[in-house]
Design an enzyme around this catalytic site. Structure first.
Site, mmCIF file in Angstrom:
data_model
loop_
_atom_site.group_PDB
_atom_site.id
_atom_site.type_symbol
_atom_site.label_atom_id
_atom_site.label_comp_id
_atom_site.label_asym_id
_atom_site.label_seq_id
_atom_site.Cartn_x
_atom_site.Cartn_y
_atom_site.Cartn_z
ATOM 1 N N GLU A 1 -25.947 -17.175 -47.406
ATOM 2 C CA GLU A 1 -25.833 -17.560 -48.816
ATOM 3 C C GLU A 1 -24.468 -18.171 -49.061
ATOM 4 O OE1 GLU A 1 -26.333 -13.975 -51.094
ATOM 5 O OE2 GLU A 1 -24.957 -12.858 -49.811
ATOM 6 N N ARG B 1 -31.323 -4.943 -61.640
ATOM 7 C CA ARG B 1 -30.546 -4.991 -60.400
ATOM 8 C C ARG B 1 -29.361 -4.030 -60.466
ATOM 9 N NH1 ARG B 1 -28.328 -10.672 -58.361
ATOM 10 N NH2 ARG B 1 -27.023 -10.394 -60.217
ATOM 11 N N LEU C 1 -27.817 -11.371 -51.328
ATOM 12 C CA LEU C 1 -28.000 -10.777 -52.645
ATOM 13 C C LEU C 1 -29.350 -11.199 -53.218
ATOM 14 C CD1 LEU C 1 -26.615 -9.147 -54.937
ATOM 15 C CD2 LEU C 1 -25.923 -11.346 -55.903
ATOM 16 N N ARG D 1 -6.446 10.274 -54.879
ATOM 17 C CA ARG D 1 -7.100 9.427 -53.890
ATOM 18 C C ARG D 1 -7.677 10.270 -52.763
ATOM 19 N NH1 ARG D 1 -6.067 6.671 -49.068
ATOM 20 N NH2 ARG D 1 -6.971 4.556 -48.953
ATOM 21 N N TYR E 1 -21.241 -4.529 -60.049
ATOM 22 C CA TYR E 1 -21.017 -5.382 -61.217
ATOM 23 C C TYR E 1 -22.210 -6.282 -61.448
ATOM 24 C CZ TYR E 1 -20.116 -9.649 -58.483
ATOM 25 O OH TYR E 1 -20.247 -10.748 -57.668
ATOM 26 N N LYS F 1 -24.917 -5.400 -55.178
ATOM 27 C CA LYS F 1 -23.916 -6.247 -55.839
ATOM 28 C C LYS F 1 -22.649 -5.436 -56.099
ATOM 29 C CE LYS F 1 -23.614 -9.892 -59.355
ATOM 30 N NZ LYS F 1 -23.465 -10.997 -58.389
#
Length: 286
Positions: A182, A52, A206, A101, A33, A150
């Protein structure tokens, strides 16, 4: 008026938006995301977020959606349709919905799922927290080892924010082997003797888009930057501290684990960097 969202090529009222129960983002957190800020109806640091995103897809060997090259236009369309002045656009791409699944990746050619939505936040850049500063606590970092990607695997950061809330603080900084990695959704910095200190890039953190811009602006302003790990003890004894993110920009930190930094108000370095970042980012917004 209902918010308009984007799902797999369609602009829809949010009440009509649907994603398959077999989507791998839902079943395995198998997705990436980005969040892009909007100020004055324009996108902040869009190119950085786009680059990114491409890197995240590549690192996870995830097929890029066919609309990848149209994302700027989709962002702008959502801003227009939802009349966003200040706010955020959330973008998520998953490995798709193969129809059942299975831990194994879906067959080649399975279309990725692409979802975008807006969040209206009037006065986003004029934050009362930025004027007062925020308080953070330290918690153990027990996330997976590829924090440079991310992904939507955000359970522990979410738990960390709740730990902070229960402790009467605003956020949490994560600690691994004695060093700060972070924040739960941001990059962390301290200031000592006029030097800005922040962890160097690696798989442990990140690669923040706002981080990159703020460090560039700091160097252009002749500020001294040290990219290295720092301990939580260093942080508690710092002259000032702050964190950066796409939605908070530059956010001063005035207390860490109960230790008040400086005189308990936002420091001059963080305050100036926030001013510079907002001024310069507005100039290049698209």
């Amino acid at each position: 008026m209902s918010r308009i969202v984007y799902v797999n090529g369609e602009y829809l009222p949010e009440e009509e938006a649907k994603v398959s129960v077999f989507d791998r983002g839902f079943l395995f957190a198998d997705g990436v995301y980005e969040v892009t800020s909007v100020l004055g109806g324009k996108l902040i640091d869009f190119d950085g977020h786009f680059r990114r995103l491409q890197r995240s897809l590549s690192e996870l060997d995830m097929q890029a959606p066919e609309v990848l090259g149209e994302l700027l236009e989709i962002h702008r369309e959502l801003v227009a349709r939802n009349e966003i002045g200040d706010g955020l656009i959330y973008l998520q791409i998953t490995r798709g919905a193969p129809g059942d699944r299975d831990f194994a990746f879906p067959p080649e050619g399975t279309a990725p799922t692409v979802v975008l939505f807006t969040q209206s936040k009037p006065g986003l850049a004029d934050s009362p927290q930025a004027r007062a500063g925020v308080r953070v606590i330290s918690i153990e970092d027990i996330r997976w080892g590829r924090r440079d990607i991310k992904t939507v695997q955000l359970l522990y950061p979410s738990m960390g924010k709740m730990m902070a809330k229960k402790a009467g603080a605003d956020d949490a900084w994560m600690i691994e082997d004695g060093f700060v990695t972070e924040g739960t959704s941001n990059n962390a910095y301290i200031v000592r003797g006029g030097r800005i200190i922040t962890r160097n890039l690696g798989t442990e953190i990140l690669h923040g888009i706002t981080r990159a811009a703020v460090l560039r602006f700091a160097r252009e302003a002749q500020m001294t930057v040290e990219e290295r790990p720092f301990t939580i003890d260093e942080a508690r004894e710092a002259d000032e501290a702050f964190f950066t993110s796409a939605s908070a920009f530059v956010m001063p930190v005035v207390e860490i684990d109960g230790a008040v930094l400086g005189n308990g108000t936002p420091g001059p370095v963080a305050t100036r960097l926030r001013e510079i970042y907002l001024d310069e980012s507005r100039k290049t917004a698209v």
